[in-house]
Design an enzyme around this catalytic site. Structure first.
Site, PDB file in Angstrom:
ATOM      1  N   SER A 264       0.729  -1.369   0.038  1.00 36.50           N
ATOM      2  CA  SER A 264      -0.117  -0.097   0.103  1.00 36.50           C
ATOM      3  C   SER A 264       0.799   1.361  -0.055  1.00 36.50           C
ATOM      4  O   SER A 264       0.338   2.074  -0.485  1.00 36.50           O
ATOM      5  CB  SER A 264      -0.819  -0.087   1.254  1.00 36.50           C
ATOM      6  OG  SER A 264       0.028   0.022   2.470  1.00 36.50           O
TER       7      SER A 264
ATOM      8  N   HIS B   6      -5.148  -4.377  -2.236  1.00 34.36           N
ATOM      9  CA  HIS B   6      -4.952  -3.177  -3.349  1.00 34.36           C
ATOM     10  C   HIS B   6      -4.924  -4.028  -4.562  1.00 34.36           C
ATOM     11  O   HIS B   6      -4.598  -2.773  -5.564  1.00 34.36           O
ATOM     12  CB  HIS B   6      -3.597  -2.647  -2.934  1.00 34.36           C
ATOM     13  CG  HIS B   6      -3.807  -1.863  -1.751  1.00 34.36           C
ATOM     14  ND1 HIS B   6      -4.257  -0.358  -1.923  1.00 34.36           N
ATOM     15  CD2 HIS B   6      -3.531  -2.031  -0.335  1.00 34.36           C
ATOM     16  CE1 HIS B   6      -4.200   0.121  -0.392  1.00 34.36           C
ATOM     17  NE2 HIS B   6      -3.988  -1.063   0.246  1.00 34.36           N
TER      18      HIS B   6
ATOM     19  N   LYS C 127     -11.989  -0.760  -1.191  1.00 29.14           N
ATOM     20  CA  LYS C 127     -10.981  -0.068  -2.277  1.00 29.14           C
ATOM     21  C   LYS C 127     -11.870  -0.233  -3.712  1.00 29.14           C
ATOM     22  O   LYS C 127     -12.289   0.509  -3.838  1.00 29.14           O
ATOM     23  CB  LYS C 127      -9.522  -0.818  -2.156  1.00 29.14           C
ATOM     24  CG  LYS C 127      -8.878  -0.472  -1.005  1.00 29.14           C
ATOM     25  CD  LYS C 127      -7.454  -0.900  -0.642  1.00 29.14           C
ATOM     26  CE  LYS C 127      -6.985  -0.186   0.704  1.00 29.14           C
ATOM     27  NZ  LYS C 127      -7.724  -0.517   2.044  1.00 29.14           N
TER      28      LYS C 127
END
Lengths: 400, 71
Positions: A186, A214, A245
């Site tokens: 990240s 991610h 996300k």
């Protein structure tokens, strides 16, 4: 007399030394959200480039309609844990859909991504087990490790040979070792060398867990993440991920090809002792998951934007993370320089994340830009132009 | 000690009983990185849970010795 609060004084002092005025780069108040890429901060219109909204789905019409419908039909919240009254048909359906999406027998939904790591890692490993994790793993993974009572061993970030060395030292203990890595990290946006890591696991044994927080929706032909992109899904025992996300909501999940995954429901305290996600959240996530699967063009747009931004900043001479991706990290010098640059970007209508040590590698300040499929090229170029205009701030500093 | 000299601020007065965090100002990430080097040197793995009780180089040496003896 000591008080309970004394230990926080040094943190408070450090913050005050850096930041005395609003808007603050830490806990920035976003006054208005206008779209998935635009907002207002401190009276200024800004491009949102620090949101993890990789596919831009927070304002997707179908996701919003599904959430509205669930809100009307099932109310604002479940008011209970998955173990008690908080497992609605929609929670179970989402678990089935996640399992189908990942082509694994089952999946478990948690209330946040952080809780998914606590709930899976913190329950899987016990006192006699070993967790071998990449040194740059997210705080949720470290926190999960602390719950286990297992031996926790770090290996050097993205270094498969270092992992191998540490597994070799473990000898027979690798039988109950859990290797933990992330698809995309990240802070610097770099990807794990997952093919090499999977090969190390095949040679030494153990279980492999990949946190695709991610990389879900971002990597792989179907958006299943780095394991899909690298063709090593069969070697990955557990996938953990988040809904906050690319899926544009909040929540987390774990999936596995081990049929015993379901058993953790009865032992996982972070699963049992927290309320389940609201029906509206679950409904929007189910729609978002379909979109990840069916609208590959969003991934293409995200990557085109990521490449444009990465190469644009690279040409300007900024020091960046090792590879283009949905997270583009710009490494700066001191925290003071980071704060000044962050304010400069805001003045130019760009909001990004400022990350300060010790959360950053190497004790440096880092500006973390997250790219979205919903950004248009004009916005990407505006971000690059803002960085270009502020570049002299860094050059001046270097000359001093 | 060699690894510690690299991580500590210049001109630090390194002693076996110096507190790595409160006296030397190392943050938790630096202490963990110090461990990676020490682990390579002695070909051992020091679990993070053991590290939580270590405050000084002396204690670190004792923990390493214990791990070496238990092999």
């Amino acid at each position: 007399m000591m008080s309970l609060f004394d230990k926080f004084q040094s943190l408070s002092d450090a913050r005050h030394a850096l930041i005395q005025t609003e808007p603050s780069p830490i806990g920035t108040r976003i006054d208005e959200i206008l779209s998935s890429t635009e907002g207002r901060v401190d009276g200024r219109s800004v491009i949102l480039a620090g949101t993890n909204n990789y596919l831009g789905l927070t304002f997707d019409r179908d996701c919003i309609a599904a959430a509205h419908d669930a809100l009307d039909r099932e109310g604002t919240g479940t008011t209970g844990s998955r173990m008690a009254n908080g497992s609605y048909a929609s929670h179970t359906r989402l678990e089935e859909e996640l399992a189908h999406f990942f082509a694994r027998p089952s999946a478990v939904v948690f209330s946040t991504g952080y809780v998914a790591n606590l709930g899976l890692i913190g329950t899987l490993a016990g006192t006699d087990d070993v967790i071998v994790l990449d040194a740059d793993c997210h705080a949720s993974i470290y926190d999960a490790c602390r719950l286990t009572g297992a031996d926790i061993i770090r290996f050097r970030h993205n270094d498969a040979s270092d992992l191998e060395k540490r597994l070799r030292r473990l000898g027979e203990r690798t039988t109950n070792a859990l290797i933990v890595v992330e698809g995309i990290y990240s802070m610097l946006g770099d990807q794990a060398p997952l093919r090499e890591i999977a090969a190390v696991k095949r040679r030494h044994g153990g279980y492999l867990l990949v946190d695709e927080a991610h990389s879900l929706g971002v990597l792989g032909a179907h958006g299943r993440g780095l394991a899909e992109a690298e063709g090593v899904e069969a070697d990955v025992d557990f996938v953990v991920g988040t809904f906050s996300k690319s899926l544009g909501a909040i929540g987390g999940f774990a999936t596995s090809h081990h049929p015993q995954l379901d058993m953790i429901r009865y032992a996982s305290r972070p699963y049992i002792f927290t309320a389940s996600s609201s029906p509206a959240t679950i409904a929007s996530v189910r729609t978002a998951l379909q979109i990840v699967d069916s609208r590959g063009e969003l991934r293409q747009r995200l990557w085109a934007n990521a490449e444009r931004l990465y190469h644009g900043l690279s040409r300007l001479g900024f020091e960046l993370g090792p590879e283009p991706g949905p997270v583009v990290a710009t490494l700066l010098g001191s925290p003071q320089q980071g704060v000044a640059f962050w304010h400069g970007l805001l003045d130019h209508g760009v909001y990004v994340n400022l990350v300060l040590p010790p959360a950053t590698p190497g004790g440096r300040a880092l500006l973390r830009i997250s790219v979205s499929a919903a950004h248009d090229t004009t916005q990407i170029d505006q971000i690059i132009a803002a960085f270009a205009a502020l570049k002299p701030m860094l050059d001046h500093h270097e000359q001093e | 000690m060699v690894h510690l000299e690299r991580l500590a601020p210049p001109d630090s007065n390194l002693r076996p009983d110096i507190d790595l965090v409160s006296e030397l100002g190392l943050d938790s990430v630096k202490v963990m990185d110090l461990m990676l080097d020490a682990e390579d040197e002695f070909n051992i793995s020091v679990p993070l849970n053991v590290l939580a009780d270590i405050r000084t180089p002396n204690q670190l040496a004792q923990a390493i010795n214990k791990l070496l003896e238990s092999r």
